[in-house]
Design a protein around this motif. Structure first.
Motif, short mmCIF file in Angstrom:
data_model
loop_
_atom_site.label_atom_id
_atom_site.label_comp_id
_atom_site.label_asym_id
_atom_site.label_seq_id
_atom_site.Cartn_x
_atom_site.Cartn_y
_atom_site.Cartn_z
N PRO A 131 -2.81 -3.30 7.33
CA PRO A 131 -1.70 -2.34 7.48
C PRO A 131 -1.76 -1.58 8.79
CG PRO A 131 -2.64 -2.21 5.29
CD PRO A 131 -3.54 -3.09 6.09
N SER A 132 -0.59 -1.21 9.28
CA SER A 132 -0.48 -0.49 10.55
C SER A 132 -1.34 0.75 10.57
CB SER A 132 0.98 -0.11 10.80
OG SER A 132 1.10 0.71 11.94
N MET A 133 -2.07 0.94 11.68
CA MET A 133 -2.90 2.10 11.94
C MET A 133 -4.14 2.17 11.04
SD MET A 133 -1.19 3.08 14.45
CE MET A 133 -2.10 4.55 14.94
N GLY A 134 -4.32 1.19 10.14
CA GLY A 134 -5.54 1.16 9.35
C GLY A 134 -6.72 0.77 10.22
N SER A 135 -7.91 1.20 9.81
CA SER A 135 -9.10 0.89 10.61
C SER A 135 -9.41 -0.60 10.51
CB SER A 135 -10.30 1.71 10.12
OG SER A 135 -10.59 1.39 8.77
N LEU A 136 -9.99 -1.14 11.57
CA LEU A 136 -10.37 -2.54 11.61
C LEU A 136 -11.89 -2.64 11.54
CD1 LEU A 136 -8.01 -4.02 14.35
CD2 LEU A 136 -7.75 -4.12 11.87
N LYS A 137 -12.39 -3.27 10.51
CA LYS A 137 -13.83 -3.46 10.34
C LYS A 137 -14.11 -4.93 10.12
CE LYS A 137 -14.49 1.13 8.31
NZ LYS A 137 -14.98 1.89 7.12
N ILE A 138 -15.31 -5.35 10.50
CA ILE A 138 -15.65 -6.76 10.36
C ILE A 138 -15.60 -7.19 8.90
CG2 ILE A 138 -18.14 -6.41 10.14
CD1 ILE A 138 -16.26 -9.16 12.17
N GLU A 139 -15.76 -6.23 7.97
CA GLU A 139 -15.69 -6.55 6.54
C GLU A 139 -14.29 -7.03 6.16
OE1 GLU A 139 -16.84 -3.75 7.78
OE2 GLU A 139 -18.98 -3.73 7.26
N HIS A 140 -13.29 -6.69 6.96
CA HIS A 140 -11.91 -7.10 6.68
C HIS A 140 -11.66 -8.55 7.09
CE1 HIS A 140 -10.77 -2.58 7.23
NE2 HIS A 140 -11.25 -2.83 6.04
N ALA A 141 -12.64 -9.19 7.68
CA ALA A 141 -12.41 -10.51 8.27
C ALA A 141 -13.11 -11.63 7.51
CB ALA A 141 -12.88 -10.50 9.73
N SER A 142 -13.30 -11.47 6.21
CA SER A 142 -14.05 -12.48 5.45
C SER A 142 -13.36 -13.85 5.49
CB SER A 142 -14.23 -12.01 4.00
OG SER A 142 -12.97 -11.74 3.40
N GLN A 143 -12.00 -13.84 5.34
CA GLN A 143 -11.30 -15.13 5.41
C GLN A 143 -11.43 -15.76 6.78
OE1 GLN A 143 -10.03 -12.33 3.97
NE2 GLN A 143 -8.23 -12.81 2.73
N LEU A 144 -11.39 -14.94 7.83
CA LEU A 144 -11.53 -15.48 9.18
C LEU A 144 -12.89 -16.15 9.35
CD1 LEU A 144 -10.00 -12.68 11.45
CD2 LEU A 144 -9.01 -14.91 10.91
N PHE A 145 -13.95 -15.53 8.84
CA PHE A 145 -15.28 -16.12 8.95
C PHE A 145 -15.31 -17.50 8.30
CE2 PHE A 145 -17.08 -11.86 9.85
CZ PHE A 145 -17.97 -12.22 10.85
N ARG A 146 -14.75 -17.58 7.08
CA ARG A 146 -14.82 -18.85 6.35
C ARG A 146 -13.95 -19.92 7.02
NH1 ARG A 146 -15.57 -15.28 1.90
NH2 ARG A 146 -13.34 -14.95 1.58
N TYR A 147 -12.73 -19.53 7.42
CA TYR A 147 -11.82 -20.50 7.99
C TYR A 147 -12.25 -20.94 9.38
CZ TYR A 147 -8.29 -20.27 4.30
OH TYR A 147 -7.62 -20.39 3.12
N PHE A 148 -12.91 -20.06 10.08
CA PHE A 148 -13.34 -20.39 11.44
C PHE A 148 -14.28 -21.60 11.43
CE2 PHE A 148 -15.50 -19.94 15.49
CZ PHE A 148 -14.53 -19.42 16.32
#
Length: 359
Positions: A84-101
């Motif tokens: 969501p807009s202006m929400g903080s970005l943390k590496i924990e938010h990227a679990s799908q990216l890790f797997r798909y990468f």
């Protein structure tokens, strides 16, 4: 429209709308899709270029989706996950990216909230997404040095090899710049000790640490201010010299006529420095070439589009007490006393609001 101009236009949209957008879907529609289409140049409605809700089952994780996959020649090149807009970005938010990468051919992964964009690759281990981004783009505060690197990800200029080869330097230089910024705002104990022990000859005691906590912060801020002012003065002198060189006979005659008409107007270097500060603030909303200035007996005016019906600010620097004049929607001026030019920055929001009213 040039790449940098398109980026500035989207940044202005984000600045004006970010606080009003609270859901992930709204963020995608307002900011992410325009970024993919107008900045990166991919057709968001062509599934051969952009696949929304991209799915690639990974192990026991079935049906998980990445928000967007950007394709080139039938292969996934860039994965994008949105928050969501202006929400903080943390590496924990990227679990799908890790797997798909690890199961696609993608070499670039992106985590974004529409305003801030974190770009990742696999510098630390092949086919495994790094835990730290190599490039951080903040549309609310664009680092101009990153624009050429970002352009390499666009459809027209896509150059994966060049991106990857520059990624390590970008990663560490960017991280160092952000850390230096943090230390300048809130010096850590290590930072304070580092400088204090180089200028203080006695023992580094608790009392000394407390004393230098304020001194180090003050010194770093003054150092930055002086460097900015030095560059402004250099730029102003160069600009004045260039104007003098470029004066044609006709423009020289106009300048002479102006002097004959009003010889009491004197534009000072301090007024020009104040103008440059107001201009720098206003450039967060419009292009710099739209900011103009006119001097008069009473005040130094900063205008939008060189139109006296579009005043941005007035500099009252002729007396002992300096004032920054700001006008409301009814063109009623309020004078704010300032002790030094840096005090203008305290009114940055009001200056940007004044510019936005004329848009």
């Amino acid at each position: 429209m040039e790449f940098a101009e398109r980026l500035d236009a989207l940044a202005l949209k984000v600045r004006n709308q970010a606080t009003a957008i609270g859901t992930e879907e709204a963020t995608k529609n307002a900011f992410v899709m325009p970024f993919i289409s107008t900045i990166l140049g991919y057709d968001v409605f062509d599934p051969l270029e952009v696949v929304p809700e991209f799915t690639a089952d990974v192990g026991t994780k079935k049906g998980e989706k990445v928000d967007y996959a950007i394709m080139r020649d039938g292969e996934v090149q860039i994965l994008i996950e949105c928050k969501p807009s202006m929400g903080s970005l943390k590496i924990e938010h990227a679990s799908q990216l890790f797997r798909y990468f690890s199961v696609t051919n993608a070499r670039i992964a992106v985590l974004t909230n529409g305003a801030v964009w974190h770009f990742y690759t696999d510098l630390d281990a092949p086919n495994r997404m790094d835990s730290k981004p190599f490039l951080v783009l903040d549309l609310l505060d664009i680092d101009a040095t990153l624009v050429p690197e970002l352009q390499k990800l666009s459809k027209e200029s896509f150059d994966l090899e060049s991106i990857i080869s520059a990624a390590e330097e970008l990663k560490y230089v960017g991280a160092l710049k952000r850390e230096i910024g943090v230390q300048f705002r809130e010096p850590s104990d290590e930072w304070i000790k580092f400088f204090a022990t180089r200028v203080y000859e006695g023992s580094y005691t608790q009392r000394v640490r407390q004393q230098f906590t304020g001194l180090v912060g003050k010194a770093t801020q003054q150092f930055l201010t002086e460097r900015v002012n030095d560059r402004l003065k250099t730029a102003l002198r160069a600009g004045i010299a260039q104007e003098q060189v470029d004066l044609s006979p006709s423009s020289a005659e106009v300048a002479a006529a102006d002097l004959d008409r009003d010889t009491e107007i004197e534009t000072t270097l301090e007024e020009l420095e104040g103008y440059q500060i107001v201009k720098a603030i206003a450039c967060g909303v419009v292009k710099p070439q739209r900011i103009a200035q006119r001097d008069s007996k009473s005040y130094f005016a900063v205008l939008l589009d060189d139109n006296n019906r579009k005043p941005i600010a007035r500099l009252h620097f002729n007396g002992k007490q300096k004032y920054l004049g700001l006008l409301d929607e009814e063109k009623v001026e309020t004078r704010h006393p300032i002790a030094e030019l840096d005090d203008i920055y305290a009114h940055a929001d009001a200056i940007r609001d004044a510019v936005s009213r004329y848009q």
